[in-house]
Design an enzyme around this catalytic site. Structure first.
Site, PDB file in Angstrom:
ATOM      1  N   ARG A 129       0.788  -1.086   0.099  1.00  0.00           N
ATOM      2  CA  ARG A 129      -0.161   0.081   0.074  1.00  0.00           C
ATOM      3  C   ARG A 129       1.067   1.298   0.060  1.00  0.00           C
ATOM      4  NH1 ARG A 129      -2.659  -2.952   4.014  1.00  0.00           N
ATOM      5  NH2 ARG A 129      -4.207  -4.301   3.166  1.00  0.00           N
ATOM      6  N   LYS A 151       2.713  11.524 -10.755  1.00  0.00           N
ATOM      7  CA  LYS A 151       1.770  10.913 -11.412  1.00  0.00           C
ATOM      8  C   LYS A 151       2.491   9.236 -11.998  1.00  0.00           C
ATOM      9  CE  LYS A 151      -1.082  13.763 -14.106  1.00  0.00           C
ATOM     10  NZ  LYS A 151      -1.446  14.197 -15.394  1.00  0.00           N
ATOM     11  N   GLU A 193       8.221  19.735 -24.290  1.00  0.00           N
ATOM     12  CA  GLU A 193       7.622  19.933 -23.055  1.00  0.00           C
ATOM     13  C   GLU A 193       8.014  21.221 -22.384  1.00  0.00           C
ATOM     14  OE1 GLU A 193       4.966  18.250 -21.653  1.00  0.00           O
ATOM     15  OE2 GLU A 193       4.967  16.298 -22.803  1.00  0.00           O
ATOM     16  N   LYS A 237       6.732  23.163 -13.405  1.00  0.00           N
ATOM     17  CA  LYS A 237       6.070  21.857 -13.171  1.00  0.00           C
ATOM     18  C   LYS A 237       5.691  21.858 -11.661  1.00  0.00           C
ATOM     19  CE  LYS A 237       4.336  17.594 -14.011  1.00  0.00           C
ATOM     20  NZ  LYS A 237       4.827  16.289 -14.596  1.00  0.00           N
ATOM     21  N   GLU A 247      -4.896  17.102 -10.295  1.00  0.00           N
ATOM     22  CA  GLU A 247      -5.401  17.428 -11.281  1.00  0.00           C
ATOM     23  C   GLU A 247      -7.045  17.703 -11.228  1.00  0.00           C
ATOM     24  OE1 GLU A 247      -3.943  15.005 -14.568  1.00  0.00           O
ATOM     25  OE2 GLU A 247      -4.449  16.484 -15.943  1.00  0.00           O
ATOM     26  N   ARG A 251      -4.238  21.764 -12.986  1.00  0.00           N
ATOM     27  CA  ARG A 251      -2.887  21.006 -13.126  1.00  0.00           C
ATOM     28  C   ARG A 251      -3.294  20.610 -14.804  1.00  0.00           C
ATOM     29  NH1 ARG A 251       0.115  16.068 -10.146  1.00  0.00           N
ATOM     30  NH2 ARG A 251       1.443  15.348 -11.971  1.00  0.00           N
ATOM     31  N   ASN A 255      -1.615  19.755 -19.966  1.00  0.00           N
ATOM     32  CA  ASN A 255      -1.873  18.859 -20.997  1.00  0.00           C
ATOM     33  C   ASN A 255      -2.045  19.668 -22.356  1.00  0.00           C
ATOM     34  OD1 ASN A 255      -2.339  16.248 -19.611  1.00  0.00           O
ATOM     35  ND2 ASN A 255      -4.300  16.772 -18.709  1.00  0.00           N
ATOM     36  N   HIS A 258      -1.512  18.152 -25.624  1.00  0.00           N
ATOM     37  CA  HIS A 258      -1.651  16.583 -25.485  1.00  0.00           C
ATOM     38  C   HIS A 258      -3.112  15.889 -25.765  1.00  0.00           C
ATOM     39  CE1 HIS A 258       2.003  17.405 -22.977  1.00  0.00           C
ATOM     40  NE2 HIS A 258       2.115  16.323 -22.665  1.00  0.00           N
ATOM     41  N   HIS A 262      -1.742  12.998 -27.793  1.00  0.00           N
ATOM     42  CA  HIS A 262      -2.267  11.749 -27.402  1.00  0.00           C
ATOM     43  C   HIS A 262      -2.872  10.999 -28.240  1.00  0.00           C
ATOM     44  CE1 HIS A 262      -1.765  12.169 -22.685  1.00  0.00           C
ATOM     45  NE2 HIS A 262      -0.714  11.788 -23.306  1.00  0.00           N
ATOM     46  N   HIS A 275       6.696  10.745 -27.833  1.00  0.00           N
ATOM     47  CA  HIS A 275       5.675  11.533 -27.188  1.00  0.00           C
ATOM     48  C   HIS A 275       5.808  13.063 -27.642  1.00  0.00           C
ATOM     49  CE1 HIS A 275       2.904  12.807 -23.961  1.00  0.00           C
ATOM     50  NE2 HIS A 275       3.679  13.430 -23.425  1.00  0.00           N
TER      51      HIS A 275
END
Lengths: 373, 373
Positions: A129, A151, A193, A237, A247, A251, A255, A258, A262, A275
């Site tokens: 956990r 993330k 980025e 960041k 998010e 946040r 994106n 993206h 994506h 990417h």
């Protein structure tokens, strides 16, 4: 150069991003990580997750430093690459954790690029956990983006990053000198980025990149310039993550580029573009939409396109991609909320905003406008 | 009876445990869950994870209530039982989540016992890096223990609950009337955890159980007595979780009886004993150790043993279990820290403490002392 510490202060945790390019006998500063972890209260066992090529270059110094600092350390090597970012790889890390006897107070260290960081982070988030986790990003992309903010996760066969957790690292250790061995295309891809930070929140970063004579390779930067770029990226960041760790709102501006990026990666099966390359095209498309709905000027869209091209990044949408496939990929993406597509669009260079007021026809028209003839 | 709300206040979240036994047309109160979720800000899609037998009894009313409250609801049925509590089952829930289009604002609902709750909770913790989650425990064990506190996870082939995450529910909905259909052995087994609360922190709960004429079945309790038992159990668990959400310290006292209990489950391959039965034997063993090191009296150890037997629970360690196997199981368990075995031992009925000062010989002697002749 003196090392730089950027603190990340979150409601539930606090950690440092340490940018430290030392030219010791091993040619990098990773040998110091062990004592820095010790200074932050970590001890006991440390499982280092990496992949064979990275480990060959950097693991020896890192492991030596861990042992000197009193850790019992072991390597767990995995193949890297998006197609290995699966629940199966997490099971392999968990098997290694069990065999090594990783306990709640032990540490999992990611030594590698974004894929290794995402996988090792998710394995750490879900072992007993949640156990302590340290990021040692070795790609520029992981340094400026993925290693910061907590993330973690893996891909579902039908969608990227669908399975994951938020799990903040205890320390992010960035040594720019390890980038010497990074392939040029990956360096360039990561700049997408950094350009993104420029557009959404940091006009100084945008201008800093515009002012460099050349941009697309490690050798184009002086050590001081590279450190500045890493420090400012980490600050950008970290600032966003501090405002909105999970998010819930702000946040989402990260994106930018993206949503379509994506989708483009997905419809080209993650093979044609890195990417950052897909994000670069996504930013050009978002710029086109923003210009069409009057959020920013033709000149600003053009300025963004020029910087993207200067960084050696693609700026045109490829031909032969069926619109229906793009649409489907966007719908499968997490950016869909209650059935609506959300877009981050710029108001000016240095300021962007989330909106769900763009309709799909406008998106399609913008994509067509930037498609290679 | 009036419903009872027990609030759980954590640094990062706050939620209610609602104990509500309504005798409506469906014979249970689950039809009201939808509107209660709505009142707590949840909306959109809801995926209900359950197993076929439970779903047959209770899903219709729950689904109807969700739809009436404006949710789009779907059922995802899985086999239950410890041996299905695997990463594979999580993958199945994730597949269902993808097919149903579960978004970040959607909710995952666990309708079932502890295994369903642990799996659905872990799937919710790891889908899109965490989505809202609601617990509807249908077993007494899940009501008094597993559904409260945010522990979620699955088993590794070589150890129980090794893979998991902390993920707090948005609401825990407990309807005691669903226990009517619970097999007697499971009811009895769950009482072990209630007795545990009595020993570690709540002398009133211990005495309340001592004062009941009979204990081992649903029918032995009046509705008011059952509600009292559920309310006090929830309060006990919530209090500990509030002090120590992530088991940094105090929360470990909830493992009273579990160090040897888990080992016994493991060496008997999770087939011979229900969880609570193994915990009952583990508590008797812990009582024996506590008595031998002078932490409590023969009379207290005896009082605990009597209550355990009154609840229809086993109190003797089985014959024919090799000590080496027990030792190995304890070492594989999460209770090992830096190589030491940790034990929770009682000072008196209502007070227990974590210690690592017990040596393995003492543990072995205590186990032998309570082994069936």
């Amino acid at each position: 150069m003196d090392p730089r510490l950027i603190p990340v202060k979150l409601p539930s945790s606090q950690y440092d991003i340490c940018i430290h390019s030392a030219e010791g006998p091993s040619g990098h500063s990773l040998i110091q990580l062990g004592s820095q972890m010790r200074a932050r209260g970590l001890s006991g066992k440390a499982l280092v997750v990496s992949h064979p090529v990275i480990a060959k270059h950097f693991a020896a110094g890192l492991m030596q430093g861990l042992q000197t600092a009193g850790f019992t350390a072991q390597l767990c090597l995995l193949p890297a690459g998006e197609r290995f970012k699966t629940p199966r790889s997490i099971a392999k890390i968990h098997d290694a954790a069990l065999a090594f006897g990783l306990e709640r107070s032990s540490t999992l260290i990611a030594l590698g690029g974004g894929v290794i960081g995402d996988m090792a982070g998710f394995a750490a988030a879900t072992w007993l956990r949640g156990i302590p986790f340290v990021q040692v990003p070795t790609s520029l992309l992981a340094m400026v983006d993925a290693s910061i903010g907590g993330k973690t996760g893996v891909n579902h066969p039908k969608g990227k990053n669908l399975i994951g957790a938020f799990h903040q690292p205890r320390l992010v250790w960035i040594d720019p000198t390890v980038l010497k061995t990074l392939p040029g295309r990956e360096f360039s891809s990561a700049l997408a980025e950094v350009i993104k930070y420029g557009v959404i929140q940091a006009p100084d970063v945008f201008e800093f990149l515009e002012d460099r004579p050349k941009l697309s390779r490690y050798a184009d930067f002086t050590p001081a310039d590279l450190q500045h770029l890493l420090v400012r990226s980490a600050e950008c960041k970290a600032w966003v993550v501090q405002q909105d760790e999970k998010e819930g709102g702000l946040r989402a501006i990260l994106n930018y580029g993206h949503t379509l990026g994506h989708a483009l990666e997905s419809v080209t099966h993650y093979r044609r573009y890195l990417h950052g390359e897909a994000v670069a095209i996504g930013m050009v498309a978002a710029g086109e939409i923003a210009q069409r709905i009057g959020w920013w000027s033709v000149a600003e869209a053009e300025r963004q396109r020029r910087l993207i091209e200067k960084a050696g990044l693609p700026s045109q949408w490829p031909t032969g991609i069926p619109w229906e496939a793009v649409l489907q990929a966007m719908q499968a993406d997490k950016k869909v909320k209650q059935g609506r597509i959300r877009f981050i669009l710029p108001h000016q260079i240095g300021q962007a905003e989330l909106t769900d007021q763009v309709n799909l026809e406008q998106v399609r028209a913008a994509v067509e406008a930037i498609t290679a003839a």
